[in-house]
Design a protein around this motif. Structure first.
Motif, mmCIF file in Angstrom:
data_model
loop_
_atom_site.group_PDB
_atom_site.id
_atom_site.type_symbol
_atom_site.label_atom_id
_atom_site.label_comp_id
_atom_site.label_asym_id
_atom_site.label_seq_id
_atom_site.Cartn_x
_atom_site.Cartn_y
_atom_site.Cartn_z
ATOM 1 N N MET A 108 0.680 -1.267 -0.110
ATOM 2 C CA MET A 108 0.046 0.063 0.012
ATOM 3 C C MET A 108 0.982 1.276 0.022
ATOM 4 O O MET A 108 1.748 1.243 0.625
ATOM 5 C CB MET A 108 -0.860 0.280 1.148
ATOM 6 N N VAL A 128 -10.984 2.778 3.377
ATOM 7 C CA VAL A 128 -9.824 1.613 2.969
ATOM 8 C C VAL A 128 -9.808 1.023 1.737
ATOM 9 O O VAL A 128 -8.526 1.033 1.042
ATOM 10 C CB VAL A 128 -10.374 0.545 4.161
ATOM 11 N N LEU A 137 -6.482 1.291 -0.531
ATOM 12 C CA LEU A 137 -5.750 0.082 -1.224
ATOM 13 C C LEU A 137 -5.679 0.101 -2.583
ATOM 14 O O LEU A 137 -4.792 -0.256 -3.265
ATOM 15 C CB LEU A 137 -6.637 -1.197 -0.737
ATOM 16 N N LEU A 185 -13.420 -3.675 4.885
ATOM 17 C CA LEU A 185 -12.108 -3.864 5.297
ATOM 18 C C LEU A 185 -11.956 -2.861 6.108
ATOM 19 O O LEU A 185 -12.477 -1.565 6.246
ATOM 20 C CB LEU A 185 -11.133 -3.736 4.033
ATOM 21 N N LEU A 191 -8.609 -0.644 8.352
ATOM 22 C CA LEU A 191 -7.189 -0.677 8.197
ATOM 23 C C LEU A 191 -6.693 0.256 9.487
ATOM 24 O O LEU A 191 -7.189 1.304 9.808
ATOM 25 C CB LEU A 191 -6.879 0.425 6.960
ATOM 26 N N ASP A 192 -5.454 -0.245 9.905
ATOM 27 C CA ASP A 192 -4.806 0.457 10.957
ATOM 28 C C ASP A 192 -3.905 1.447 10.178
ATOM 29 O O ASP A 192 -2.766 1.238 9.562
ATOM 30 C CB ASP A 192 -3.992 -0.574 11.965
ATOM 31 N N SER A 216 -0.440 0.160 9.135
ATOM 32 C CA SER A 216 -0.879 -0.234 7.601
ATOM 33 C C SER A 216 -1.348 -1.689 7.534
ATOM 34 O O SER A 216 -1.387 -2.433 6.449
ATOM 35 C CB SER A 216 0.186 -0.229 6.448
ATOM 36 N N GLU A 217 -1.732 -2.319 8.716
ATOM 37 C CA GLU A 217 -2.264 -3.896 8.657
ATOM 38 C C GLU A 217 -3.739 -3.616 8.567
ATOM 39 O O GLU A 217 -4.426 -2.776 8.918
ATOM 40 C CB GLU A 217 -2.081 -4.124 10.134
ATOM 41 N N VAL A 218 -4.237 -4.355 7.380
ATOM 42 C CA VAL A 218 -5.645 -4.819 7.264
ATOM 43 C C VAL A 218 -6.088 -5.509 7.638
ATOM 44 O O VAL A 218 -5.555 -6.878 7.941
ATOM 45 C CB VAL A 218 -5.669 -4.718 5.472
ATOM 46 N N HIS A 219 -7.359 -5.306 8.267
ATOM 47 C CA HIS A 219 -8.205 -6.388 9.120
ATOM 48 C C HIS A 219 -9.389 -6.816 7.861
ATOM 49 O O HIS A 219 -10.089 -6.012 7.633
ATOM 50 C CB HIS A 219 -8.763 -5.730 10.420
ATOM 51 N N ASP A 220 -9.125 -8.073 7.433
ATOM 52 C CA ASP A 220 -10.150 -8.662 6.449
ATOM 53 C C ASP A 220 -11.081 -9.931 7.097
ATOM 54 O O ASP A 220 -10.264 -11.074 7.047
ATOM 55 C CB ASP A 220 -9.271 -8.993 5.151
#
Ligand code: ATP
Ligand code: MG
Length: 449
Positions: free
Chosen positions: A1, A34, A38, A125, A127-128, A132-136
Motif C-alpha cells: 500500500m 480503506v 488500497l 475492510l 485499516l490500521d 498499515s495492517e488490514v483487518h479482512d
C-alpha cells in the motif's frame, strides 16, 4: 500500500484514532476509505470504526455532532478545519430488517460482526493507519485484487434486507471498473424490480453518484442488463433499440448515443449536466416516426423537457435541479438554428443562465453522434466575441415604463411588448441612444393606433 495521502482529512482521522486508543478503545479506518486507499485512490471522506460507545466518542472530542446516534454514528470536527469531518461509528451488528430498508435494531459489537453487516466485501475492510495492517474478515482483499463486487454473505439475503444495495452493486462496479461476482449479479437481476421499495431520495443519491463518476455509461448498461433501469427509469430503458437516421447518428440507437455522450463528459461531471445528458433524448421513443422520408422525432425536445421534469420530480431532485435540467433538454435543439438566428435572438439565447451547460450538452450531443462541431464553435465564438464588447448581451435600455407613461401611453401589456421590441432593436444595434429609442417607440405605438 502507498503511504496515506498527506492531507488534513487523513491527519484528522489519525488523530481521532490515536485519541480513541489512548482511552483504551479499538479504532480503525473503515469502509470506502480503506478500499480507496488500497486501490491508490484518494478517499472522498474518512470513516472510523471503533469499539467505543457513542457516549464515549462524544466525551472524547471537543466538537462532535450526533448525526446518527441510534446507529452509533458521531461526527467529529476540528476547530481549525471546519470543512472536514470524520464519521466515527461504533462497531455494530444490525438486527433483522423488517421493512427492506432499515434494521429494526442495532447492537454494538466487534469488528468482525461490523464487517458482516456491510454491503460488499471490498467495502468491509478495516485499516490500521499506524501499521498499515488490514483487518479482512470477509475476503475483501482478494476481491479487491480480482476487481470484483461481491455481497458479504448470501447475496439474496443481503439484498432482501436493504434493496438499495441492488443499485449500490452496480454503482460500485461502474465507478471502480469492477465486475460483479456471478451469484451477486444473479441476485441483482432476480430482485431488480424490488429496488423501487427504497425511498426516492436514497435512489436519487446513488443514481447521482453513478452518473457523475467515471464509468457512468457502464453503470447504465449494467442497469439495463439487470433490469434496474426498467425499474427506476423505464423512460430511459425505452431508448434501447430505438433506431435513428444513420446520416446524423452513425453510432446507433438512442441509448447508445446517450451512453457515448455520458462517457465524453469532463470529470468531475456536474450533476445537472449529467442528468441533462441522460435525459436530453428521453422524448425520442414516444415521438419516433418512420412514416416519412427519414426517421423523425418531431417535438422530442419539448416532450423530453416535460418528461425530464416528471422523472426528476419522482426521484425527489430539488426544484432548482429539475428546472435547470428541463430547460437544458428543452433547448438542446436550438443550436441547429444558431447560425440563422437574428442577432437579438442569438444574444437572448447566449445570455441564458448557466449557458455553459447548454453549450457543453450540445458539444457532447455532436461528439457522440456525427462529430461535427460547427454549430458548437459558432456559438462559442459568438459568446467570446460578445464578451469582449461591454454589455453586448445585456445592454441597458434607454427608456423604461415611466418614459412610456410620459408619452401618454395608457399602461398595460403593451408596455412589455414595446420594451421587448425596443430591446430587440438595441440588441441588433439599430437603436443606440434615447433619441432613437423615443423615435422607435413612438413609431411603433403610432402604428398600433
Ligand atoms: P463512496 O466513496 O462512494 O462514498 P463508500 O464505500 O464510502 O463509497 P458510503 O455510501 O459512503 O460508501 O458508505 C460507507 C460504508 O458504509 C460502505 O463502504 C459500507 O461499508 C457501508 N454501507 C453504506 N451503505 C450501506 C448499505 N446500504 N448496506 C450495508 N452497508 C452499507
Ligand atoms: Mg463514503
Amino acid at each position: 500500500m502507498r503511504p496515506l495521502p498527506n492531507i488534513p482529512a487523513t491527519a484528522l482521522a489519525r488523530r481521532v484514532i490515536r485519541r480513541l486508543r489512548e482511552l483504551g478503545h479499538e479504532a480503525l479506518l473503515a469502509g470506502g476509505c480503506v478500499r480507496d486507499l488500497l486501490l491508490g485512490r484518494e478517499p472522498k471522506d474518512y470513516d472510523v470504526a471503533t469499539s467505543a460507545l457513542p457516549d464515549a466518542v462524544e466525551a472524547a472530542f471537543a466538537r462532535t455532532v450526533a448525526v446518527g446516534k441510534q446507529f452509533g454514528v458521531i461526527r467529529v470536527l476540528d476547530e481549525n478545519l471546519p470543512e472536514i469531518a470524520i464519521e466515527v461509528a461504533t462497531f455494530r451488528h444490525d438486527g433483522p430488517y423488517l421493512d427492506g430498508r432499515h434494521p429494526s435494531s442495532v447492537a454494538f459489537t466487534s469488528a468482525p460482526e461490523d464487517a458482516a453487516r456491510r454491503d460488499f466485501t471490498v467495502n468491509a475492510l478495516f485499516l490500521d493507519p499506524e501499521t498499515s495492517e488490514v483487518h479482512d474478515y470477509v475476503g475483501g482483499l482478494a476481491d479487491l485484487k480480482r476487481r470484483v463486487i461481491r455481497a458479504v454473505g448470501i447475496p439474496r439475503a443481503r439484498f432482501e434486507e436493504d434493496k438499495l444495495r441492488l443499485l449500490r452493486a452496480v454503482r460500485f462496479a461502474a465507478g471502480l471498473g469492477f465486475d460483479i461476482a456471478d451469484e451477486t449479479l444473479e441476485a441483482v437481476t432476480a430482485m431488480a424490480p424490488q429496488v423501487c421499495q427504497c425511498s426516492g431520495e436514497r435512489i436519487r443519491d446513488e443514481l447521482a453518484r453513478l452518473l457523475t463518476a467515471k464509468g457512468a455509461s457502464r453503470g447504465l448498461r449494467l442497469m439495463l442488463q439487470t433490469g434496474l433501469l426498467d425499474a427506476i427509469l423505464p423512460e430511459v430503458a425505452a431508448m434501447h433499440g430505438v433506431r435513428q437516421p444513420p446520416e446524423f447518428h452513425p453510432e446507433g440507437d438512442v441509448l447508445v448515443h446517450t451512453m457515448l455522450a455520458l462517457d465524453m463528459m469532463d470529470q468531475p461531471a456536474s450533476l445537472t449536466l449529467a442528468l441533462a445528458v441522460l435525459l436530453h433524448d428521453v422524448g425520442k421513443p414516444p415521438t419516433f416516426d418512420d412514416s416519412g422520408d427519414r426517421i423523425r422525432f418531431h417535438g422530442h425536445d419539448k416532450l423530453g423537457a416535460q418528461m425530464a421534469g416528471e422523472i426528476l420530480l419522482r426521484l425527489r431532485f430539488p426544484g432548482e435541479v429539475i428546472a435547470r435540467v428541463a430547460s437544458l433538454v428543452q433547448d438542446h435543439l436550438k443550436f441547429i438554428n444558431v447560425p440563422k438566428m437574428s442577432t437579438a435572438t442569438l444574444k437572448r439565447f447566449l445570455r441564458k443562465e448557466h449557458f455553459d451547460e447548454d453549450l457543453a450538452l450540445h458539444r457532447l450531443d455532436c461528439q457522440a453522434s456525427h462529430g461535427k462541431l460547427d454549430t458548437w464553435c459558432f456559438a462559442r465564438d459568438k459568446l467570446a466575441e460578445f464578451a469582449r464588447q461591454p454589455q453586448a448581451l445585456r445592454p441597458p435600455l434607454p427608456l423604461d415604463g415611466n418614459d412610456l407613461k410620459a408619452l401618454g401611453l395608457p399602461p398595460g401589456p403593451v408596455y412589455r411588448e414595446l420594451l421587448t421590441a425596443l430591446e430587440d432593436e438595441v440588441l441588433e444595434g439599430r437603436v443606440a441612444n434615447r433619441e432613437q429609442a423615443l423615435a422607435f417607440v413612438k413609431g411603433r405605438a403610432g402604428l398600433r393606433g
